[in-house]
Write a protein that holds these residues in place. Structure first.
Motif, short mmCIF file in Angstrom:
data_model
loop_
_atom_site.label_atom_id
_atom_site.label_comp_id
_atom_site.label_asym_id
_atom_site.label_seq_id
_atom_site.Cartn_x
_atom_site.Cartn_y
_atom_site.Cartn_z
N LEU A 228 46.86 23.79 34.36
CA LEU A 228 46.64 24.84 35.35
C LEU A 228 45.28 24.64 36.01
O LEU A 228 44.32 24.24 35.36
CB LEU A 228 46.70 26.23 34.70
CG LEU A 228 48.08 26.86 34.54
CD1 LEU A 228 48.95 26.09 33.57
CD2 LEU A 228 47.97 28.31 34.11
N LYS A 229 45.19 24.93 37.31
CA LYS A 229 43.96 24.79 38.07
C LYS A 229 43.46 26.17 38.47
O LYS A 229 44.03 26.82 39.35
CB LYS A 229 44.19 23.93 39.31
CG LYS A 229 42.94 23.71 40.15
CD LYS A 229 43.25 22.88 41.38
CE LYS A 229 42.02 22.71 42.26
NZ LYS A 229 42.33 21.96 43.51
N ILE A 230 42.42 26.63 37.79
CA ILE A 230 41.83 27.94 38.10
C ILE A 230 40.36 27.71 38.41
O ILE A 230 39.57 27.35 37.54
CB ILE A 230 42.01 28.91 36.92
CG1 ILE A 230 43.51 29.11 36.63
CG2 ILE A 230 41.35 30.25 37.22
CD1 ILE A 230 43.81 29.97 35.43
N ASP A 231 39.98 27.93 39.68
CA ASP A 231 38.65 27.58 40.16
C ASP A 231 37.65 28.73 40.13
O ASP A 231 36.47 28.54 40.44
CB ASP A 231 38.73 27.04 41.60
CG ASP A 231 39.51 25.74 41.68
OD1 ASP A 231 39.45 24.97 40.70
OD2 ASP A 231 40.16 25.50 42.70
N THR A 232 38.09 29.93 39.80
CA THR A 232 37.20 31.08 39.87
C THR A 232 37.47 32.05 38.73
O THR A 232 38.58 32.09 38.21
CB THR A 232 37.38 31.81 41.22
OG1 THR A 232 36.48 32.90 41.30
CG2 THR A 232 38.79 32.33 41.38
N ASP A 233 36.44 32.77 38.34
CA ASP A 233 36.65 33.87 37.41
C ASP A 233 37.39 34.98 38.14
O ASP A 233 37.28 35.14 39.35
CB ASP A 233 35.31 34.42 36.89
CG ASP A 233 34.58 33.41 36.02
OD1 ASP A 233 35.26 32.60 35.38
OD2 ASP A 233 33.33 33.44 36.00
N TYR A 234 38.16 35.75 37.39
CA TYR A 234 38.90 36.84 38.03
C TYR A 234 38.25 38.18 37.71
O TYR A 234 37.59 38.35 36.69
CB TYR A 234 40.37 36.84 37.61
CG TYR A 234 40.61 37.02 36.13
CD1 TYR A 234 40.57 38.29 35.54
CD2 TYR A 234 40.91 35.93 35.32
CE1 TYR A 234 40.80 38.47 34.19
CE2 TYR A 234 41.13 36.10 33.96
CZ TYR A 234 41.08 37.36 33.41
OH TYR A 234 41.30 37.54 32.07
N PHE A 235 38.44 39.12 38.62
CA PHE A 235 38.00 40.50 38.45
C PHE A 235 39.24 41.39 38.41
O PHE A 235 40.09 41.29 39.29
CB PHE A 235 37.09 40.94 39.60
CG PHE A 235 35.76 40.23 39.65
CD1 PHE A 235 34.63 40.80 39.10
CD2 PHE A 235 35.66 38.98 40.25
CE1 PHE A 235 33.40 40.15 39.15
CE2 PHE A 235 34.45 38.32 40.30
CZ PHE A 235 33.31 38.91 39.75
N LEU A 236 39.33 42.24 37.41
CA LEU A 236 40.42 43.20 37.32
C LEU A 236 39.97 44.49 38.00
O LEU A 236 39.06 45.17 37.53
CB LEU A 236 40.79 43.48 35.87
CG LEU A 236 41.30 42.28 35.04
CD1 LEU A 236 41.56 42.70 33.60
CD2 LEU A 236 42.55 41.70 35.66
N LEU A 237 40.59 44.82 39.12
CA LEU A 237 40.23 46.00 39.89
C LEU A 237 41.22 47.11 39.54
O LEU A 237 42.35 47.12 40.03
CB LEU A 237 40.23 45.71 41.38
CG LEU A 237 39.40 44.49 41.84
CD1 LEU A 237 39.34 44.43 43.35
CD2 LEU A 237 38.00 44.52 41.24
N LYS A 238 40.77 48.03 38.71
CA LYS A 238 41.64 49.08 38.22
C LYS A 238 41.83 50.19 39.24
O LYS A 238 42.92 50.72 39.42
CB LYS A 238 41.05 49.65 36.91
CG LYS A 238 41.81 50.81 36.31
CD LYS A 238 43.18 50.39 35.78
CE LYS A 238 43.88 51.55 35.09
NZ LYS A 238 45.25 51.21 34.69
#
Length: 317
Positions: free
Chosen positions: A233-243
């Motif tokens: 898998l190619k994931i280039d960025t951290d993710y933010f969970l916007l609740k």
């Protein structure tokens, strides 16, 4: 998916077979038939059935380009399972470069549709009856509308662990907790007990290569996770969970200028925009009311008091 026959739109697709079928939409007043291509690739090995949809709203061109690029790069040819691609779902709107169907209805608000309803409802009914029951997973690609630009994000129900996990693997920077809108494709697929992710990126009637690449890479990540494609898998960025999210609205009417880029992390009291009049009598700063991420922008040069201008998170994980 089991070893049973795979029949779609009246045609059996055997293992290892490809097909481009036509789903009839309607007959035009010129007596010509209007149909949409449905592209099916079935691997020699059974596995999940993944549906990729672009252009549910006819002016959302980035979604069309994402599915198109997936086909061009042959990512839709799975090692196992079946991939169904519908690059242009709302062909009427696409031809007219408009969001709606010719009857003025939003196609994404009429599902599951009826056999005797409006034109949009009849089309939704055909999809509900002939395609939706066959799929296990759906990726639905959208863009911002009405002059609003969305930073690439995926939307899902945080209470659904399966969907949330897929959203994390997609690789977009923002993951947004989003309720199912009644009579949308997402609501339909969820009610059928299947899994769907909604991708948003860019704005209507505009191609954005960064958005397109994010959508293509995200779809490929999902296919790799489902063992439909090989590779890491190619994931280039951290993710933010916007609740929890909200729109910041224009406190004045006037000419609007954003001073931040979409996707920015902003500290409280940062000047994020300006609104001014054409005569040089006033120039007002727009201040961030709290720490937030900006994932949606109004790109209109002129706004009225109360117009939505910045889409931000209120609560982040």
């Amino acid at each position: 998916m089991s070893d049973s026959k795979f029949i779609i739109l009246g045609r059996e697709i055997k293992k290892g077979e490809s097909a481009i079928l036509e789903m009839d939409v309607a007959k035009l007043h010129t007596r010509n038939n209007l149909s949409i291509p449905v592209i099916i690739e079935r691997a020699p090995i059974d596995g999940p059935v993944l549906l990729l949809i672009g252009g549910v709203h006819g002016d959302e061109i980035n979604g069309v380009a994402i599915v198109r690029d997936i086909i061009r790069r042959k990512y839709n040819k799975p090692k196992m399972g079946t991939v169904i691609c519908i690059p242009v779902f709302n062909v009427f709107g696409y031809l007219n470069q408009q969001r709606e169907f010719p009857d003025g209805r939003d196609l994404n608000r009429v599902f599951p549709g009826t056999a005797t309803g409006s034109l949009a409802s009849q089309f939704a009914y055909k999809f509900t009856q002939e395609i939706a029951p066959l799929v296990d997973y759906v990726l639905d690609f959208h863009t911002g509308g009405a002059g609003r630009e969305n930073y690439p994000n995926v939307r899902c129900d945080f209470n659904n662990e399966t969907t949330l996990n897929l959203a994390k693997l997609f690789g977009a920077k923002f993951i947004i907790d989003s309720n199912h809108i009644a009579k949308s494709i997402r609501d339909l697929i969820n009610r059928m007990g299947k899994t769907i992710l909604l991708f948003e990126g860019g704005k209507s009637l505009q191609l954005d290569r960064e958005v397109i690449n994010c959508g293509v890479n995200g779809a490929l990540n999902i296919m790799k996770h489902l063992n439909m494609q090989e590779g890491e898998l190619k994931i280039d960025t951290d993710y933010f969970l916007l609740k929890k999210t909200k729109w910041l609205r224009a406190p004045y009417s006037g000419m609007f200028e954003s001073l931040v880029t979409n996707g920015s992390n902003i500290k409280q009291k940062t000047v994020i925009g300006r609104i001014y009049d054409p005569y040089g009598e006033f120039d007002k700063n727009i201040i961030a009311p709290f720490d937030c991420c900006i994932y949606g922008l109004n790109t209109a040069p002129i706004v009225y008091k109360g117009d939505a201008i910045f889409h931000v998170n209120v609560e982040t994980k």
